[in-house]
Write a protein that holds these residues in place. Sequence first.
Motif, short mmCIF file in Angstrom:
data_model
loop_
_atom_site.label_atom_id
_atom_site.label_comp_id
_atom_site.label_asym_id
_atom_site.label_seq_id
_atom_site.Cartn_x
_atom_site.Cartn_y
_atom_site.Cartn_z
N LEU A 45 0.86 -1.18 0.00
CA LEU A 45 0.00 0.00 0.00
C LEU A 45 0.90 1.23 0.00
N ASN A 47 0.46 4.79 0.05
CA ASN A 47 0.30 5.91 0.99
C ASN A 47 -0.91 5.67 1.89
N PRO A 48 -0.84 4.69 2.74
CA PRO A 48 -2.00 4.42 3.62
C PRO A 48 -2.18 5.53 4.66
N GLU A 49 -3.44 5.88 4.90
CA GLU A 49 -3.75 6.88 5.92
C GLU A 49 -4.38 6.18 7.11
N ARG A 60 -8.68 3.60 7.00
CA ARG A 60 -9.78 3.79 6.04
C ARG A 60 -10.01 2.51 5.24
N ASP A 62 -11.15 2.53 2.32
CA ASP A 62 -10.72 2.82 0.95
C ASP A 62 -9.29 2.36 0.70
N ASP A 63 -8.45 2.45 1.75
CA ASP A 63 -7.05 2.07 1.59
C ASP A 63 -6.84 0.56 1.56
N GLU A 91 -12.61 9.21 5.26
CA GLU A 91 -11.63 10.07 5.89
C GLU A 91 -12.27 11.02 6.89
#
Length: 375
Positions: A45, A47-49, A60, A62-63, A91
């Motif tokens: 992954l 840029n996982p947030e 998230r 989405d990630d 987010e």
Amino acid sequence: MSYVRYYLVMAIIFFLCLPGVKAAPVEDAYMAGYAVSILQREFKLANPELNVRNGVIKIRTDDLMGTDRAKVMDALSSIPGVAGVETVASEKQLASAPSPWVRETAQPSGQLALQTGFLPEGHLFKRLLADPRWPHFSAAYHYTSATGDFENADNIATVSFGETIPFYRGNLGSGRRFAGQWEAGLQAGVFSDFNLDAPSTDLINTDFFGAVYSSIRIGDFSAFGRLFHQSSHVGDEFLLRTQLQRVNLSFEGIDLKLSYEFPYGIRMYGGGGGLFNTDPASLKPWSVQYGIEYRSPWRLDFGAMRPIAAVDLKNYEENDWQTDVSARAGVQFENLDVMGRHFQILLEYFNGHSPSGQFYVNKMEYVGLGAHFHF
């Protein structure tokens, strides 16, 4: 006989609960960096947030597109110091909201991975909010209307101490659909009632409760089974003043509860149990318990207050299956640093047969206010 044994058990539980007994928590920033490294290295992954607060990782959904979510959550939950891993829908749920009310929606997939291993944090089966005999630390005032032995005790103080301590937690399989967790541990509590109308604030009754338990959780479904012992003891001053005909109430038992959590903070549960090795021997064994709870998905951000409400219902064969109703409603404070756990202020109502063991044949009704503390 058993006083020393019960107080020793409760002392052990208390010291296990103290924050100093466990290792100091790993900083959230360290866990966040560790988690990002795992997501980038093992799951590719870019840029996982994610957000880490008080040891709980929120990531998230989405990630996680295109990954095996169960494996991701299992990997993150293995990070030292992690108390839990949750997925959030967007987010917006990770950022601070301008409104004082913040909505924290439960994971849509029901995915939840808690810390595994010995003496883990958290519980797979959530505590029963309105059960008068769920072991925890509490103090409450009850204005009581009762028959029989409680007739001259209108103002009662009720206190309890105890907890549910998981000794070990593990994972159930690795399949995406049926992945879950299991745990086993000890549950124990002491429940006491005091007559505030008596000159010396008589101790009315004390119940000692101890159990070994096991629980599982798969998504929004959880189950809790235990093998338990309870004995009841009447206070000396109350016994001398009332000349009560004491019942040497003592028994072992086994029970099972099933729970399912619905959207918008609603939970329903139900189950039953039976007694054996009872004193008196004529005590009828069977009982059922069921209820509904509401934990608001919104909390007041600046006070970390979450509205909660619950109704717990019990039917005992001994009391001809009449329904005992316990209802509680109030707020839960989730950001207090007092041992880092949940603190509740609740209005309380009860109507049915007394939950105090010695007086199980007496009908009572009360309203009151209680403070409840959960590790």
